[in-house]
Design a protein around this motif. Structure first.
Motif, PDB file in Angstrom:
ATOM      1  N   LEU A 121       0.835  -1.202   0.000  1.00  0.00           N
ATOM      2  CA  LEU A 121       0.000   0.000   0.000  1.00  0.00           C
ATOM      3  C   LEU A 121       0.870   1.253   0.000  1.00  0.00           C
ATOM      4  O   LEU A 121       0.593   2.210  -0.739  1.00  0.00           O
ATOM      5  CB  LEU A 121      -0.921   0.003   1.219  1.00  0.00           C
ATOM      6  N   THR A 167      -4.101   4.350   7.350  1.00  0.00           N
ATOM      7  CA  THR A 167      -4.600   3.060   7.813  1.00  0.00           C
ATOM      8  C   THR A 167      -3.622   2.558   8.875  1.00  0.00           C
ATOM      9  O   THR A 167      -2.665   3.249   9.213  1.00  0.00           O
ATOM     10  CB  THR A 167      -4.713   2.041   6.660  1.00  0.00           C
ATOM     11  N   GLU A 172      -9.378  -1.244   7.048  1.00  0.00           N
ATOM     12  CA  GLU A 172     -10.062  -0.678   5.883  1.00  0.00           C
ATOM     13  C   GLU A 172     -11.286   0.104   6.343  1.00  0.00           C
ATOM     14  O   GLU A 172     -12.426  -0.224   6.041  1.00  0.00           O
ATOM     15  CB  GLU A 172     -10.424  -1.790   4.899  1.00  0.00           C
ATOM     16  N   TYR A 195      -9.820   5.152   4.994  1.00  0.00           N
ATOM     17  CA  TYR A 195      -9.051   4.366   4.018  1.00  0.00           C
ATOM     18  C   TYR A 195      -9.803   4.309   2.697  1.00  0.00           C
ATOM     19  O   TYR A 195      -9.233   4.536   1.618  1.00  0.00           O
ATOM     20  CB  TYR A 195      -8.828   2.966   4.590  1.00  0.00           C
ATOM     21  N   LYS A 196     -11.089   4.017   2.756  1.00  0.00           N
ATOM     22  CA  LYS A 196     -11.888   3.878   1.543  1.00  0.00           C
ATOM     23  C   LYS A 196     -12.029   5.204   0.801  1.00  0.00           C
ATOM     24  O   LYS A 196     -12.147   5.238  -0.432  1.00  0.00           O
ATOM     25  CB  LYS A 196     -13.262   3.316   1.896  1.00  0.00           C
ATOM     26  N   VAL A 198      -7.860   6.020  -0.429  1.00  0.00           N
ATOM     27  CA  VAL A 198      -7.108   5.076  -1.251  1.00  0.00           C
ATOM     28  C   VAL A 198      -7.899   4.838  -2.535  1.00  0.00           C
ATOM     29  O   VAL A 198      -9.068   4.434  -2.471  1.00  0.00           O
ATOM     30  CB  VAL A 198      -6.887   3.741  -0.502  1.00  0.00           C
ATOM     31  N   GLN A 238      -7.244  -0.243  -3.770  1.00  0.00           N
ATOM     32  CA  GLN A 238      -7.977  -1.087  -2.823  1.00  0.00           C
ATOM     33  C   GLN A 238      -8.166  -2.487  -3.401  1.00  0.00           C
ATOM     34  O   GLN A 238      -7.984  -3.488  -2.693  1.00  0.00           O
ATOM     35  CB  GLN A 238      -9.340  -0.466  -2.511  1.00  0.00           C
ATOM     36  N   ASP A 273      -6.794  -6.038  -1.923  1.00  0.00           N
ATOM     37  CA  ASP A 273      -7.712  -7.167  -1.713  1.00  0.00           C
ATOM     38  C   ASP A 273      -7.202  -8.420  -2.429  1.00  0.00           C
ATOM     39  O   ASP A 273      -7.285  -9.538  -1.891  1.00  0.00           O
ATOM     40  CB  ASP A 273      -9.117  -6.821  -2.225  1.00  0.00           C
TER      41      ASP A 273
END
Length: 362
Positions: A153, A271, A312, A316-317, A320, A325, A329
């Motif tokens: 990340l 995060t 998350e 973060y959502k 990022v 993301q 994942d």
């Protein structure tokens, strides 16, 4: 030595029965036939990280299993003189004793046979350790897996191609984070550079800030990750004061700790690589009280168990990009399916460790 401890224990138990009715569910608050008390032994609460999140898991386990006698005992920073006697005292008083680290394993090895009716859960244990203690359950956390995600990340979010890592002491568990972090950063960007600094302890926040400042101003790092307990909070300050560089926390979702008290600081924490000790301890306690935990063994829990993963959260959502993301994942799935091989500092030679670190030095 063992005979003497056994005699002392027997006397203490007789006295306890005479005075309080030891083992009576009315006193302990436990379910019939189950252990009645839990203690968590640690250095200090208030680190907004490892100790605090561990204690949360112990409290949750006690609540779920209706155990009213639950306590945290802190031995402080004087580990040499305080750790062992604190652990012995806790064992004398409580039924289920929970603590972390290899030092605690070595301590329990000295007296576990004298307490056959007690149970010990020791986490953050060396994955190479062979547990031969029948009333001890050991957990190894695959922090290298979680920090692989953190490193990947960081590389994806970096604009300079250089990311930072601020560790506490250069001991194997902290090195294990670093190994995963470097490999994740290079996996996501083969040309990535990683500035690595060690504070020397878990409490010197000003030193962490100083080291992070150097990484930002000299090495040009623009995404930094701390694995240093309470000391690591200084890295967050450095990120804030240097134009809001992105920071990645550790152990707990550290942004949560500052949302109300210091929202500006919270907004640099993109995060955290959660080492969900609370989730692991809750499961271990639940299984203990159900008679399902495999005492006498060591288990290794990581991304597949969802105990070493990125937080998350909504922040973060929001910050990022969606494609990043999805990339993270996908890495989670590959790690769970063992499609990616991640090195560990445990068992790694000094030469290999130094070569890994030097190869990405800015």
């Amino acid at each position: 030595m063992k005979k003497l401890m056994a005699m002392l224990l027997a006397s203490a138990m007789l006295l306890s029965v005479a005075l309080t009715g030891c083992g009576d569910d009315k006193d302990g608050g436990g379910k019939e036939g189950k252990l009645n008390s839990i203690v968590y032994v640690c250095s200090n609460l208030g680190d907004k990280s490892f100790c605090d999140v561990s204690w949360k898991g112990v409290q949750e386990g006690a609540k779920v299993n209706d155990i009213s006698k639950v306590k945290c005992i802190e031995y402080g920073q004087d580990t040499k003189s305080k750790m062992e006697p604190t652990m012995v005292d806790a064992t004398d008083t409580y039924d289920l004793i929970i603590a972390s680290g290899g030092e605690m394993v070595e301590i329990v090895e000295k007296f576990w046979e004298d307490y056959p009716d007690k149970r010990f859960i020791i986490f953050d244990v060396d994955p190479l350790y062979e547990n031969k203690m029948s009333n001890v359950f050991c957990i190894n956390f695959k922090q290298n897996e979680g920090d692989f995600l953190a490193g990947a990340l960081a590389s994806k979010m970096s604009k300079t191609g250089t990311v930072g890592y601020v560790g506490a002491a250069e001991v194997v568990v902290i090195q294990d984070f670093m190994v995963g972090y470097i490999e994740g950063a290079v996996y996501a960007n083969p040309n990535a550079k990683v500035a690595v600094s060690y504070i020397g302890n878990w409490s010197d926040s000003p030193k962490a800030k100083e080291l992070a400042n150097v990484q930002i101003t000299v090495n040009n790092a623009d995404v930094l990750h701390q694995v240093a307990g309470g000391a690591g909070l200084g890295m967050f300050q450095a990120c804030l004061e240097n134009g809001k560089k992105w920071a990645i926390g550790v152990d707990a979702d550290q942004r949560d700790f500052f949302l109300e008290t210091d929202p500006d600081l919270a907004d640099v924490i993109l995060t955290s690589m959660e080492k969900r000790v609370n989730v692991a301890l809750l499961e271990a306690i639940n299984k203990t009280y159900a008679g399902e935990l495999s005492y006498g063994t060591l288990e290794k829990w990581g991304v597949g168990k969802q105990v070493t993963v990125l937080a998350e959260n909504d922040f973060y959502k929001e910050n990022v990009p969606a494609d990043v993301q999805s990339y993270i994942d996908d890495l989670e799935t590959k790690i769970t399916n063992e499609e990616i091989e991640i090195s560990s500092a445990y068992g790694m030679s000094t030469e290999t460790y130094n070569a890994l670190r030097d190869k990405v030095k800015p």
